[in-house]
Design an enzyme around this catalytic site. Structure first.
Site, mmCIF file in Angstrom:
data_model
loop_
_atom_site.group_PDB
_atom_site.id
_atom_site.type_symbol
_atom_site.label_atom_id
_atom_site.label_comp_id
_atom_site.label_asym_id
_atom_site.label_seq_id
_atom_site.Cartn_x
_atom_site.Cartn_y
_atom_site.Cartn_z
ATOM 1 C CB CYS A 1 -0.980 0.001 1.165
ATOM 2 S SG CYS A 1 -0.492 1.049 2.527
ATOM 3 C CG ASP B 1 7.592 33.928 -48.031
ATOM 4 O OD1 ASP B 1 7.353 35.078 -48.436
ATOM 5 O OD2 ASP B 1 8.657 33.585 -47.507
#
Lengths: 865, 123
Positions: A107, A527
Site C-alpha cells: 500500500c 512565400d
C-alpha cells in the site's frame, strides 16, 4: 506530538475541499492521496485531515512535515516527493539516477517507508517510489554510494529490491502493457479451457455421450459447469465487472458494462433454470447456457489482449523518435576528452564526434568537416556536408569525418526533444471528425442497454414460445454484440499512426485539426523568399565587354567587394571563390549609398553599381544597358562594372530557386492543387521566379502586414488555403491560413504560428503532408464506416430483426466473437497506415525549361557583347 | 398479465437508465486554491476519473494532478479538448495538467476514446 507551528508555510487546503453543495467536506488522504469520507480515520492534532487506513495515519503521525506543501504551491505527496513532475525537467548535471525494482509493497504507506529508508542512505539526494510499476528512482551524488547500499537499505526496511534491468520511462509504460497482456492471455486460456467441456455438455441433442436431459447425471454436470463458469466470470471476466462498477459510480457506462450485463444475465438465467426448475413452467425453458457466459468472456478477453498488442504498435513512431536520442556524449572538460551521459551536456560544451557516431545534441561546428546523415530528423536521405560554422542536429549520424562542435541546444531544447513533444501533443489532440463520434459515444452504451431492454420486452410480448428464453437470448446478444470500442478507437488510432508517420518523413503536424484540414486544401500559397528560393543571393551571371575577359571582370568586382558586408557583395565574393577566381585586397574603398561602390584594386580604379553610378563616373554604358535590361527581366539584380574609366562588364546576382522547388510544385499540381506565390518583391522579379517553377498566380509587392489579408481574400473566394512560409513576417499569414506550414529551416516564430512544420525546409514536404493527410483521413473514414456499420447492422440483427423474415437468430457466442474482433479490425486497419509512404516525385528529365537557366554557371552562360 | 407486468418493469428500467446516465448530474467537488492562487485537485484514474466533476472559479489557473492507477491502455491519455491540452499518464505517476478556463461554463475532459469522462464546471 506537536501540532504544526504556525510559522511553517503550510497548505493543506489541497487535501480538504468542499463538495458542490458546500455542505460536505471532501478530503484526500495526505499520505496516499485517496479521497476519503467524513468517517475517515483522524488524528487529534490535525482535525482537518482524514486518512484511508491505519497505515497511512501512522505514516503521517511519524513525520507530518513530509506531507505538507510549501507555500509555493507545489504539491507534496507520495510518489512525487517534491521532485519535478513526471515527464518534466531534466535534472541538473550533478546527480546520477539509479532504478531499483522493489517487491513486497502492498500500500501507499510502504512507499513512504521505502522512500525514507533510501533517503537516509548517505549521498542520496532524492528517492521516489512508484507503487504501480514497483520501481524506485534514486537520485544520488555520483560516487557517494553504491547500489548494494541502496538494496541493503530497502531490505532492512522489510522489502526486497534489485537493480532494475532497464529503467527508462517509456519502458515502464511498455512493461505495464506487457503485464496486462500476459494477465489477459492467462485469463483467456482459463476461460477457453473451461469453455470446451461447457459447450460439450450444453447440447445433449447434438453431442453423443452426454447424459439425457432431465437426468440426475446431467443436472450434476450442469451444476459443476455453473461453478466453473462462475469462476471464469469471477477471474477471467473480473475486469468487466470492476470496470462496469467504477463506470456506474461515475454515471457512465462502457464496453465493460455491456459484457458484464450480458454474461451475468446468461449465467443467472441458467443458474435459476438449474436450481429452481419449477420457476419456469415449461420444460423447454429449463435449458442452460453457461456456454455463452464462458465463451463470450474468453473471446472478449482475447480481443482485449490482441487490441493491446495492436495499440502498442500505433505509438511505434514515437518510440522510434525517443530511441534516436544518443545516450552519451564525448565532451572536452578541463582540456581532456571525457564521456558523459547526454543529459549532463550543458550549453557551450565542446563536443567531439567521430565517424559513425551519433551527434548527441544540437550545435555549431567549430572545427573539422564531415557528412552527416540527417534522414531521421529531416527525412532527407542524402547526407549533408558539414564544415566550420554549419549547424548540426542532435540524434543525427556522423558519417565520414571527425569534428568538434559547440553545443547550442541541450536537454529539452534540442530539436529532437521538441519534435518528440510536438508529436506527442499532436497525437493526443482531437480531429474535428472525432467530436461527432464523441457525442455519439457518450450516449452509445446506455442506448444499447435500452435497446436490449426493449428487445426483451418485444420478444416477451410478441415473440414465439418459449418467449422468456428467446427474450433473454436476444437481449444478451444485443448487449454482447454492441462495440463502443471500435467507435472510440476509430479516429485516435489512425491519427496516432498518421502523425507518427509524418514525423518519420520530416513533417511535424501540430494537431489532429491540422491533419484533418490538410486533406481539404485546394490552394497552396508560397512565400517566395526562403521558401521557393534559397533566400540568399547568389552570383548567377558574368558578362565581359571590350578587351576584358569574364575572369577579369569577376576578379575585379570580387576584389572591390571583398571588405563589403552587403549581401550582394558577399554573394559576388563567394561566387568568385567557388569559380576558382582568386580574390585580391582593395583599398580606397568608398560606398556610394544606393548606387554602388568605388575602390582601387592593384592600381586599377573599379566602379561597381547601377547605371547611374557608372554615368556619374563619366563612363558610357553602351551595350551594357540591353544586357542589364534582360537580366532584370529574369528577376536578377544586375550591376555594371567600370574599369579605369572604361566599361568592363556586367555582373548579376539573384536569389536562386531551391533545386527541388520545380519538382515539388509539379507534385502539388499533380495533386490537383492551385499553387500561388506571395512576395514583397517587385512584379518583374516575382514573375521571373514564378515562370521558372511553374506557379499559377503571383501576388507581388505585398507588404508583410498584408500577407494575411491576401490569404483572407483567397479564403473569401471559397478556397481552403495552405500558407507556406519561413519568416517572422509570414507568421500572421500562417495563422490566418486554414493550414499554416512553416519551413523547419526558418524562424521559430513561423514554426510556432504554423500548424505543420516541414523539418527539411523543402517544398516537397507540402505535397507529402497533404498526401499524408489524405491517406490518414481516408483511413479514419474507413474505420468510422466500419465501426458505425458494424454496430448499426449488428445490433438490429442481434435483436432478432431478421427473425420474422428469414427466421435467423444470432447466437450470443457469435456476437461475442464479432464484438471482440471488431475493435481489433479497427486498430489493424489503422496500423495499415504504417506502410504508407509518399508518392515518388515525378522523374527528372522531363523538365527542360526554367530551372536550368537559373542554375547554369556564368562560365557556360556568359553573356558577351 | 405477466406480460403487462414485465413490460411495465422494462419501461421503468428504461426510465431509470435515461435518468441515471443522462438527466441527473453529479455536483462534484470544489478544487481548493493553493496559496499561490492555483486551484488544484488530485484526480485518480481507474476505470474513471475520481472525482469526475470538478468545480472551479473561471479566469483562474487550474491544476489537475492526475494519477493513473491501472495498466489498461484506455486511460493512458487524458485530453482537454477545449483547452487544447493533453497529457500522457504513466501508470502510478503524478502528472499535472494546467489550464485556465477563461469563461464560466462546462468543459469536458476525457480519455482519448471518450469512454472515461469528466467535467470542469467553471463558475
Amino acid at each position: 506530538m506537536p501540532g504544526i507551528p504556525l510559522d511553517i508555510p503550510v497548505d493543506w487546503r489541497v487535501y480538504v475541499g468542499m463538495d458542490a453543495t458546500g455542505r460536505r467536506e471532501m478530503r484526500h488522504d495526505p499520505v496516499c492521496g485517496m479521497t476519503v469520507s467524513d468517517e475517515a480515520l483522524r488524528l487529534d492534532d490535525y482535525p482537518d485531515l482524514g486518512f484511508c487506513s491505519e497505515h497511512c495515519r501512522r505514516a503521517f503521525a511519524a513525520d507530518p512535515f513530509a506531507y505538507f506543501t510549501s507555500s509555493d504551491g507545489g504539491l507534496h505527496v507520495e510518489g512525487d516527493a517534491g521532485g519535478p513532475p513526471a515527464g518534466g525537467l531534466l535534472l541538473g548535471g550533478s546527480t546520477d539516477s539509479i532504478h531499483l525494482a522493489v517487491q513486497g509493497m502492498t500500500c501507499a504507506s510502504c512507499v513512504s517507508t521505502i522512500e525514507r529508508a533510501l533517503s537516509d542512505v548517505p549521498g542520496v539526494v532524492d528517492a521516489r517510489v512508484n507503487l504501480a510499476t514497483e520501481e524506485a528512482t534514486v537520485e544520488l551524488t555520483p560516487g557517494a554510494t553504491d547500489i548494494d547500499q541502496l538494496v541493503a537499505a530497502v531490505t532492512a526496511a522489510g522489502y526486497r529490491a534489485h537493480p532494475a534491468t532497464d529503467g527508462g520511462d517509456g519502458d515502464a509504460e511498455q512493461e505495464g502493457r506487457q503485464r496486462l497482456f500476459r494477465t489477459l492471455i492467462h485469463k483467456f486460456w482459463f476461460a477457453a479451457v473451461v469453455s470446451l467441456p461447457v459447450i460439450y455438455f450444453s447440447y445433449p441433442e447434438i453431442f453423443p455421450g452426454v447424459p439425457e436431459k432431465g437426468s440426475v447425471a446431467l443436472n450434476v454436470i450442469w451444476g459443476a459447469m455453473a461453478v466453473l463458469t462462475l469462476a471464469v466470470l469471477a477471474w477471467s471476466g473480473s475486469q468487466f465487472f470492476t470496470g462496469a462498477w467504477t463506470a456506474l459510480r461515475h454515471r457512465s457506462a462502457n464496453m465493460n458494462t455491456l459484457i458484464a450485463l450480458g454474461t451475468s444475465a446468461a449465467w443467472l438465467y441458467s443458474a435459476v433454470a438449474l436450481v429452481y426448475p419449477g420457476f419456469f413452467p415449461e420444460e423447454r425453458l429449463r435449458d442452460v447456457f453457461f456456454d455463452v457466459a464462458a465463451v463470450v468472456t474468453a473471446l472478449v478477453v482475447l480481443g482485449a489482449a490482441l487490441e493491446i498488442r495492436a495499440r502498442a504498435r500505433t505509438s511505434e513512431a514515437l518510440k522510434k523518435l525517443i530511441g534516436l536520442q544518443a545516450r552519451t556524449a564525448r565532451v572536452i572538460r578541463d582540456g581532456t576528452e571525457i564521456e558523459i551521459p547526454v543529459e549532463n551536456v550543458v550549453m557551450d560544451d565542446v563536443v567531439v564526434v567521430r565517424p559513425g557516431e551519433k551527434i548527441p545534441v544540437d550545435g555549431v561546428v567549430l572545427s573539422g568537416a564531415s557528412a552527416v546523415d540527417e534522414s531521421m530528423v529531416t527525412g532527407e536521405s542524402i547526407p549533408v556536408e558539414k564544415a566550420e560554422g554549419s549547424p548540426v542536429i542532435g540524434a543525427t549520424i556522423n558519417k565520414t569525418g571527425s569534428f568538434r562542435f559547440r553545443a547550442t541546444r541541450v536537454g529539452r531544447d534540442t530539436m529532437l526533444a521538441q519534435i518528440i513533444r510536438m508529436v506527442r501533443d499532436a497525437q493526443g489532440s482531437k480531429a474535428p471528425i472525432q467530436r461527432t463520434v464523441d457525442k455519439v459515444a457518450g450516449y452509445f452504451v446506455p442506448a444499447v442497454i435500452i435497446v436490449a431492454v426493449l428487445t426483451f420486452m418485444v420478444w416477451f410480448t410478441f415473440g414465439p414460445s418459449p418467449t422468456l428464453l428467446y427474450a433473454v437470448i436476444t437481449a444478451v446478444t444485443v448487449l454482447v454484440i454492441a462495440c463502443p470500442c471500435a467507435l472510440g478507437l476509430a479516429t485516435p488510432t489512425s491519427l496516432m499512426v498518421g502523425i507518427g508517420k509524418g514525423a518519420e518523413h520530416g513533417i511535424l503536424v501540430k494537431s489532429g485539426d491540422a491533419l484533418e484540414t490538410a486533406h481539404r486544401i485546394d490552394t497552396v500559397v508560397l512565400d517566395k523568399t526562403g521558401t521557393v528560393t534559397r533566400g540568399e543571393p547568389e552570383l548567377t551571371d558574368v558578362a565581359a565587354f571590350g578587351r576584358f575577359t569574364e575572369e577579369d571582370v569577376l576578379f575585379l568586382a570580387a576584389s572591390a567587394e571583398v571588405g563589403s558586408e552587403h549581401p550582394l557583395g558577399e554573394a559576388i565574393v563567394a561566387g568568385a571563390r567557388t569559380r576558382g577566381v582568386d580574390v585580391a585586397d582593395s583599398d580606397e574603398f568608398e560606398a556610394i549609398p544606393g548606387h554602388g561602390i568605388v575602390a582601387r584594386v592593384g592600381g586599377r580604379r573599379v566602379v561597381l553599381g547601377n547605371l547611374k553610378c557608372l554615368a556619374d563616373q563619366g563612363i558610357p554604358a553602351g551595350s551594357a544597358e540591353g544586357v542589364m535590361e534582360r537580366l532584370a527581366d529574369e528577376g536578377k539584380t544586375a550591376m555594371v562594372l567600370g574599369i579605369d574609366g572604361e566599361l568592363g562588364g556586367v555582373i548579376a546576382v539573384a536569389d536562386t530557386v531551391k533545386p527541388d522547388s520545380v519538382l515539388a510544385i509539379r507534385r502539388l499540381h499533380d495533386l490537383g492543387l492551385h499553387v500561388f506565390m506571395i512576395t514583397g518583391d517587385n512584379p518583374r522579379t516575382a514573375e521571373a521566379i514564378a515562370a521558372q517553377v511553374g506557379i499559377d498566380r503571383v501576388f507581388a509587392e505585398v507588404l508583410p502586414e498584408d500577407k494575411a489579408n491576401q490569404v483572407k481574400a483567397l479564403q473569401a473566394e471559397g478556397r481552403v488555403v495552405a500558407m507556406v512560409g519561413d519568416g517572422i513576417n509570414d507568421a500572421p499569414a500562417l495563422a490566418q491560413a486554414d493550414v499554416g506550414m512553416a519551413m523547419g529551416t526558418g524562424t521559430d516564430v513561423a514554426m510556432e504560428s504554423g500548424d505543420i512544420t516541414l523539418v527539411k525546409g523543402s517544398l516537397s514536404g507540402i505535397a507529402t503532408a497533404i498526401e499524408l493527410s489524405r491517406a490518414t483521413i481516408r483511413n479514419v473514414r474507413q474505420n468510422l464506416v466500419g465501426a458505425f456499420g458494424y454496430n448499426t447492422l449488428g445490433i438490429p440483427i442481434a435483436a432478432g430483426l431478421l427473425y420474422p423474415f428469414v427466421g435467423v437468430l444470432l447466437s450470443p457466442m457469435l456476437a461475442g466473437a464479432a464484438m471482440a474482433f471488431s475493435s481489433v479490425t479497427v486498430v489493424s486497419n489503422a496500423n495499415r497506415l504504417r506502410r504508407w509512404s509518399p508518392m515518388a516525385p515525378p522523374a527528372g528529365p522531363a523538365n527542360p525549361t526554367p530551372i536550368a537557366a537559373a542554375q547554369d554557371t556564368p562560365e557556360r552562360q556568359g553573356v558577351t557583347a | 398479465m405477466t406480460v403487462l407486468i414485465v413490460d411495465l418493469i422494462g419501461a421503468a428500467v428504461i426510465a431509470l437508465i435515461v435518468w441515471y446516465f443522462w438527466l441527473s448530474k453529479t455536483q462534484g467537488i470544489v478544487a481548493a486554491a493553493t496559496s499561490a492562487g492555483i486551484q488544484e485537485i488530485r484526480v485518480a484514474v481507474r476505470g474513471g476519473y475520481s472525482p469526475d466533476t470538478i468545480q472551479v472559479a473561471a479566469g483562474r489557473p487550474v491544476r489537475l494532478v492526475f494519477n493513473r492507477q491501472e495498466a489498461d491502455p484506455c486511460s493512458e491519455r487524458v485530453v482537454f479538448d477545449a483547452f487544447g491540452v493533453s497529457a500522457e499518464l504513466p501508470e502510478g505517476e503524478d502528472v499535472p495538467v494546467e489550464f485556465t478556463p477563461a469563461q464560466p461554463g462546462e468543459y469536458e475532459f476525457a480519455c482519448q476514446m471518450g469512454m472515461l469522462r469528466g467535467r470542469i464546471v467553471a463558475t
